[in-house]
Design a protein around this motif. Structure first.
Motif, PDB file in Angstrom:
ATOM      1  N   SER A   1      -6.650 -28.095   1.599  1.00 28.72           N
ATOM      2  CA  SER A   1      -7.158 -28.047   2.968  1.00 28.72           C
ATOM      3  C   SER A   1      -6.105 -27.560   3.980  1.00 28.72           C
ATOM      4  CB  SER A   1      -7.677 -29.431   3.378  1.00 28.72           C
ATOM      5  OG  SER A   1      -6.634 -30.375   3.308  1.00 28.72           O
ATOM      6  N   GLY A   2      -4.835 -27.526   3.549  1.00 30.76           N
ATOM      7  CA  GLY A   2      -3.804 -27.016   4.448  1.00 30.76           C
ATOM      8  C   GLY A   2      -2.875 -28.106   4.942  1.00 30.76           C
ATOM      9  N   CYS A   3      -1.545 -27.890   4.778  1.00 28.25           N
ATOM     10  CA  CYS A   3      -0.546 -28.850   5.248  1.00 28.25           C
ATOM     11  C   CYS A   3       0.757 -28.089   5.459  1.00 28.25           C
ATOM     12  CB  CYS A   3      -0.394 -29.993   4.242  1.00 28.25           C
ATOM     13  SG  CYS A   3       0.405 -29.516   2.701  1.00 28.25           S
ATOM     14  N   PRO A   4       1.805 -28.747   5.989  1.00 22.70           N
ATOM     15  CA  PRO A   4       3.057 -28.012   6.257  1.00 22.70           C
ATOM     16  C   PRO A   4       3.671 -27.383   5.003  1.00 22.70           C
ATOM     17  CG  PRO A   4       3.081 -30.137   7.384  1.00 22.70           C
ATOM     18  CD  PRO A   4       1.865 -30.125   6.507  1.00 22.70           C
ATOM     19  N   VAL A   5       3.532 -28.048   3.850  1.00 23.14           N
ATOM     20  CA  VAL A   5       4.168 -27.523   2.647  1.00 23.14           C
ATOM     21  C   VAL A   5       3.528 -26.201   2.215  1.00 23.14           C
ATOM     22  CG1 VAL A   5       4.539 -27.922   0.180  1.00 23.14           C
ATOM     23  CG2 VAL A   5       4.997 -29.740   1.813  1.00 23.14           C
ATOM     24  N   CYS A   6       2.207 -26.118   2.284  1.00 28.81           N
ATOM     25  CA  CYS A   6       1.534 -24.877   1.879  1.00 28.81           C
ATOM     26  C   CYS A   6       1.352 -23.952   3.078  1.00 28.81           C
ATOM     27  CB  CYS A   6       0.205 -25.180   1.219  1.00 28.81           C
ATOM     28  SG  CYS A   6      -0.959 -26.093   2.248  1.00 28.81           S
ATOM     29  N   LYS A   7       2.016 -24.277   4.170  1.00 24.15           N
ATOM     30  CA  LYS A   7       1.906 -23.481   5.407  1.00 24.15           C
ATOM     31  C   LYS A   7       0.445 -23.314   5.792  1.00 24.15           C
ATOM     32  CE  LYS A   7       6.138 -20.941   4.311  1.00 24.15           C
ATOM     33  NZ  LYS A   7       6.338 -20.051   3.172  1.00 24.15           N
ATOM     34  N   GLN A   9      -2.908 -24.386  -6.423  1.00 30.47           N
ATOM     35  CA  GLN A   9      -3.540 -25.018  -5.269  1.00 30.47           C
ATOM     36  C   GLN A   9      -2.710 -26.229  -4.849  1.00 30.47           C
ATOM     37  OE1 GLN A   9      -7.567 -26.941  -5.437  1.00 30.47           O
ATOM     38  NE2 GLN A   9      -8.092 -25.209  -4.133  1.00 30.47           N
ATOM     39  N   CYS A  10      -2.482 -26.326  -3.538  1.00 25.26           N
ATOM     40  CA  CYS A  10      -1.586 -27.358  -3.006  1.00 25.26           C
ATOM     41  C   CYS A  10      -2.067 -28.749  -3.430  1.00 25.26           C
ATOM     42  CB  CYS A  10      -1.526 -27.264  -1.490  1.00 25.26           C
ATOM     43  SG  CYS A  10      -0.439 -28.465  -0.750  1.00 25.26           S
ATOM     44  N   LEU A  11      -1.206 -29.463  -4.143  1.00 25.17           N
ATOM     45  CA  LEU A  11      -1.598 -30.782  -4.637  1.00 25.17           C
ATOM     46  C   LEU A  11      -1.342 -31.865  -3.597  1.00 25.17           C
ATOM     47  CD1 LEU A  11      -0.260 -30.503  -8.280  1.00 25.17           C
ATOM     48  CD2 LEU A  11      -2.621 -30.372  -7.525  1.00 25.17           C
ATOM     49  N   ILE A  12      -0.700 -31.489  -2.507  1.00 32.63           N
ATOM     50  CA  ILE A  12      -0.456 -32.475  -1.455  1.00 32.63           C
ATOM     51  C   ILE A  12      -1.695 -32.614  -0.578  1.00 32.63           C
ATOM     52  CG2 ILE A  12       0.886 -32.901   0.648  1.00 32.63           C
ATOM     53  CD1 ILE A  12       3.314 -31.867  -0.872  1.00 32.63           C
ATOM     54  N   CYS A  13      -2.265 -31.472  -0.190  1.00 34.70           N
ATOM     55  CA  CYS A  13      -3.427 -31.527   0.694  1.00 34.70           C
ATOM     56  C   CYS A  13      -4.721 -31.211  -0.052  1.00 34.70           C
ATOM     57  CB  CYS A  13      -3.243 -30.560   1.861  1.00 34.70           C
ATOM     58  SG  CYS A  13      -3.124 -28.843   1.335  1.00 34.70           S
ATOM     59  N   GLY A  14      -4.622 -30.843  -1.326  1.00 35.54           N
ATOM     60  CA  GLY A  14      -5.825 -30.528  -2.090  1.00 35.54           C
ATOM     61  C   GLY A  14      -6.467 -29.217  -1.684  1.00 35.54           C
TER      62      GLY A  14
HETATM   63 ZN   LIG Z   1      -0.936 -28.212   1.368  1.00 26.67          ZN
END
Ligand SMILES: [Zn+2]
Length: 338
Positions: free
Chosen positions: A268-274, A261-266
């Motif tokens: 919720s969705g961000c550019p790194v996890c597309k 699970q994307c640790l940058i956005c937790g």
């Molecule tokens: Zn993300």
């Protein structure tokens, strides 16, 4: 009479020497007085009576000697003044402590690589190294990726004119490890890999992977999951949310995608996890029998699991770095944060 003139000239010249402000001025005085056409040379003793000529000649010589030595003394004082000024200007205290090495820091990828190496060596894994310029055989064929295989297109790389290539993954080190060490085998292989990628915030042409492999009797998916969970909780210092999806990779069967699970956005969705909330972190699976066989290991006797970890991607997750291009940018403002 003439002796008095000489005496007068001498004391005048001595005063001028004393008051000369620099070497040029001093030299001018010397030329005016002692030069071939200077003041002393103007005295004509030839017409004097012998007795007087003798006295005048002596006075002239005295004056000349006195002035010459006064010139030398004065000249010397200018030279030592210049030397002193220079010493003062270039003064350096050799007893001061040295400035010391400039404080540097490890690259974020290196930090994570060191930690994973420590973890896996404690679990009995060897750390292996392999060439960045690989043979087509080790990078593709021996990993069950024959020339016509579509996986070759997914791993477009840089080919050398001699038929070799820049490795697209660290998996060839698996092959080299099996060839060299044979079973049973536990190894990891961190290193730099290359892809002919369109560069953006999450894709680079040069990045770091870490390959892991265990070959032994009765190795199952349970072993794989155990080691992967151990790995991720050690890196993130907490239970990371993961999911296993079936994934197809030519060199494993069955194959999985392990997502974190994307640790940058937790999530919720961000550019790194597309915007998906999940990041592909680990392709993994049980080593394909063809791969074992190609490296001279009997798949009926031995089994194994393998995984490929994106070290660069892991560093992005751990430190919340949202642009992969920063890693190789050489930007000290970025690097000094670690
Ligand atoms: Zn993300």
């Amino acid at each position: 009479m003439i002796e008095q003139q000489i005496e007068h000239l001498k004391s005048q010249a001595l005063e001028q020497i004393e008051h000369a402000t620099d070497l040029n001025a001093l030299e001018q005085v010397r030329i005016d007085v002692l030069g071939r056409k200077g003041a002393l040379a103007q005295f004509n003793l030839g017409k004097l009576p012998p007795e007087e000529r003798k006295l005048a000649g002596k006075a002239l010589n005295d004056a000349k000697n006195t002035l010459e030595s006064a010139f030398e003394t004065r000249k010397g004082s200018f030279a030592s003044a210049a030397l002193n000024a220079r010493l003062e200007r270039e003064w350096l205290d050799l007893t001061l402590p040295a400035p010391g090495p400039r404080p540097g820091s490890l690259h974020p990828v290196t930090i994570i690589q060191n930690e994973i190496e420590d973890l896996f060596t404690s679990l009995g894994f060897a750390v292996l190294d392999g060439p960045e310029v690989e043979t087509e055989y080790h990078n593709f064929d021996a990993l069950n990726i024959p020339p016509e295989h579509p996986a070759r297109d997914m791993q477009d790389t840089f080919w050398l004119s001699n038929g070799h290539l820049l490795r697209t993954h660290t998996s060839p080190v698996q092959v080299r490890g099996m060839e060299k060490l044979g079973p049973p085998l536990r190894m990891i292989a961190p290193g730099r890999v290359f892809r002919n990628e369109e560069v953006d915030a999450s894709h680079e042409h040069t990045f770091y992977q870490l390959e892991g492999m265990m070959v032994d009797r009765n190795v199952s998916v349970a072993h794989l999951i155990y080691f992967m969970k151990t790995l991720l909780s050690a890196i993130f210092h907490r239970e990371a949310e993961v999911r296993l999806r079936p994934g197809y990779f030519p060199f494993v069967e069955p194959g999985f995608e392990l997502d974190i699970q994307c640790l940058i956005c937790g999530g919720s969705g961000c550019p790194v996890c597309k915007q998906s909330g999940w990041v592909e972190l680990l392709p993994c699976g049980l080593v394909h029998p063809n791969v074992l066989r190609t490296s001279g290991i009997d798949p009926d006797q031995w089994g194994g699991f393998a995984f490929g970890l994106g070290l660069t991607r892991l560093a992005m997750m751990r430190y919340g770095i949202d642009d992969i291009r920063l890693f190789a940018s050489g930007d000290l403002r970025f690097l000094r944060q670690f």
